[in-house]
Design an enzyme around this catalytic site. Structure first.
Site, PDB file in Angstrom:
ATOM      1  N   ASP A  15      42.727  54.316  41.104  1.00  0.00           N
ATOM      2  CA  ASP A  15      41.902  54.122  39.899  1.00  0.00           C
ATOM      3  C   ASP A  15      40.428  53.808  40.166  1.00  0.00           C
ATOM      4  O   ASP A  15      39.853  52.925  39.522  1.00  0.00           O
ATOM      5  CB  ASP A  15      42.504  52.997  39.019  1.00  0.00           C
ATOM      6  CG  ASP A  15      43.984  53.215  38.696  1.00  0.00           C
ATOM      7  OD1 ASP A  15      44.514  54.298  39.010  1.00  0.00           O
ATOM      8  OD2 ASP A  15      44.602  52.294  38.147  1.00  0.00           O
ATOM      9  N   LYS A  59      47.747  58.286  35.100  1.00  0.00           N
ATOM     10  CA  LYS A  59      48.854  57.365  34.834  1.00  0.00           C
ATOM     11  C   LYS A  59      48.508  56.438  33.670  1.00  0.00           C
ATOM     12  O   LYS A  59      47.332  56.257  33.352  1.00  0.00           O
ATOM     13  CB  LYS A  59      49.223  56.561  36.088  1.00  0.00           C
ATOM     14  CG  LYS A  59      48.181  55.556  36.565  1.00  0.00           C
ATOM     15  CD  LYS A  59      48.650  54.864  37.844  1.00  0.00           C
ATOM     16  CE  LYS A  59      47.651  53.875  38.416  1.00  0.00           C
ATOM     17  NZ  LYS A  59      47.339  52.721  37.605  1.00  0.00           N
ATOM     18  N   CYS A  77      46.707  46.744  39.141  1.00  0.00           N
ATOM     19  CA  CYS A  77      47.326  47.962  39.683  1.00  0.00           C
ATOM     20  C   CYS A  77      47.610  47.853  41.184  1.00  0.00           C
ATOM     21  O   CYS A  77      48.654  48.295  41.653  1.00  0.00           O
ATOM     22  CB  CYS A  77      46.459  49.170  39.373  1.00  0.00           C
ATOM     23  SG  CYS A  77      46.304  49.436  37.581  1.00  0.00           S
TER      24      CYS A  77
END
Length: 197
Positions: free
Chosen positions: A20, A81, A114
């Site tokens: 990310d 995602k 994450c």
């Protein structure tokens, strides 16, 4: 006694996870510029050493795609995602296709969300996880620090990009040593991020 907890890395049993590193996070994440340049260096190292790279993007429709400074050429997988953890069915399938994977080198944002959830899922599957401290950050240094502490206590290896790259070549006689050394030499000056581990 599992020998893998020693954290030895070899290119043939390692996969890099880039989590990310997206445009929308740029203004919010502390030391984002630094972690981007370290992340880019890690991906260059992965290409030099033939290490597969798996990249995720959290809800790219809203948060944008991976920042331009990070070159995803040759990445095995670039996946959108919504789940916080990178351990998606497609990622599990990709890992299953790579023979002998033992170690995951994990970096990106955010450390306490994450990165933490990915690391815990991976270690739960019996993989060894190395988190690159100089390539992972959060909006808050408090969140980042406690996440790294918690992860280290669960047996996850918290390390640095230079340690990872040099561990992967292991010997100055390695055919790619010079190129890896040049990547390290080109690195940005200390950002202060590591003083906040």
């Amino acid at each position: 006694f599992q020998i893998t907890t020693l954290g030895n890395l070899t290119p043939s049993s390692t996969v890099f996870f880039c989590c990310d590193m997206q445009e929308r996070f740029r203004p919010a994440i502390k030391y984002f510029g630094d972690i981007i340049s370290v992340g880019q260096r890690l991906l260059q190292g992965a290409r030099l050493l033939g290490i597969p790279v798996i990249v995720t993007e959290q809800y790219p429709k809203g948060l944008g795609s991976t920042v331009q400074e990070i070159d995803l050429t040759g990445a095995k997988l670039v996946l959108p995602k919504t789940k916080f953890s990178m351990v998606l069915p497609e990622v599990e399938a990709a890992l299953a296709e790579i023979p002998g994977v033992r170690s995951i080198v994990l970096f990106g944002v955010e450390t306490h969300v994450c990165i933490q959830q990915t690391a815990l899922e991976l270690i739960g599957r019996g993989l060894e996880v190395h988190i690159v401290a100089d390539a992972t950050s959060s909006r808050s240094m408090m969140d980042r620090m406690f996440a790294l502490e918690r992860l280290a206590r669960t047996g996850i290896i918290v390390t640095t990009s230079e340690a990872i790259l040099l561990q992967l070549v292991a010997d100055k006689e390695h055919p790619k040593f010079k190129e890896i050394q040049n990547l390290i030499k080109a690195s940005a000056p200390e950002s202060g991020l590591l003083s906040k581990v």
